[in-house]
Write a protein that holds these residues in place. Structure first.
Motif: not given
Length: 101
Positions: A13-21
């Motif tokens: 139920g926990i979403v982990t978001v990883r982002a590179l910009m």
């Protein structure tokens, strides 16, 4: 071509978001080869939305490094669509959508 690479994974139920910009994130204090100041150019606001719900807003400035990577978590569901977007101090913007896996 998008300046954002994002991955969103759900677990219990926990979403982990990883982002590179990809962004220069200039502070306005650096000089070019001719010795002239490079004007400030940095991301001001990053938002993440799932449907009509905002799940994260970050207000950034000149202290964030070039090509920033960041990670955050929120309660969510596999299969939903996450939209991640940024705007910068020069009027630039980008966004990308990713399906939560």
């Amino acid at each position: 071509m998008s300046t954002i690479r994002v991955r969103a994974q759900e677990s219990d139920g926990i979403v982990t978001v990883r982002a590179l910009m990809t962004h220069p994130m200039e502070t306005g204090t650096s000089k070019d080869a001719a010795g002239d100041l490079i004007p400030p150019h940095h991301i001001d606001v990053v938002t993440a939305d799932v449907g009509d719900t905002n799940v994260m807003t970050a207000y950034w400035g000149v202290t964030i490094s070039r090509n920033p990577f960041f990670q955050f978590q929120f309660e969510g569901n596999k299969g939903d669509t996450l939209k991640l977007a940024w705007t910068d101090n020069q009027g630039g913007s980008d966004s990308v959508e990713a399906t939560i896996g």
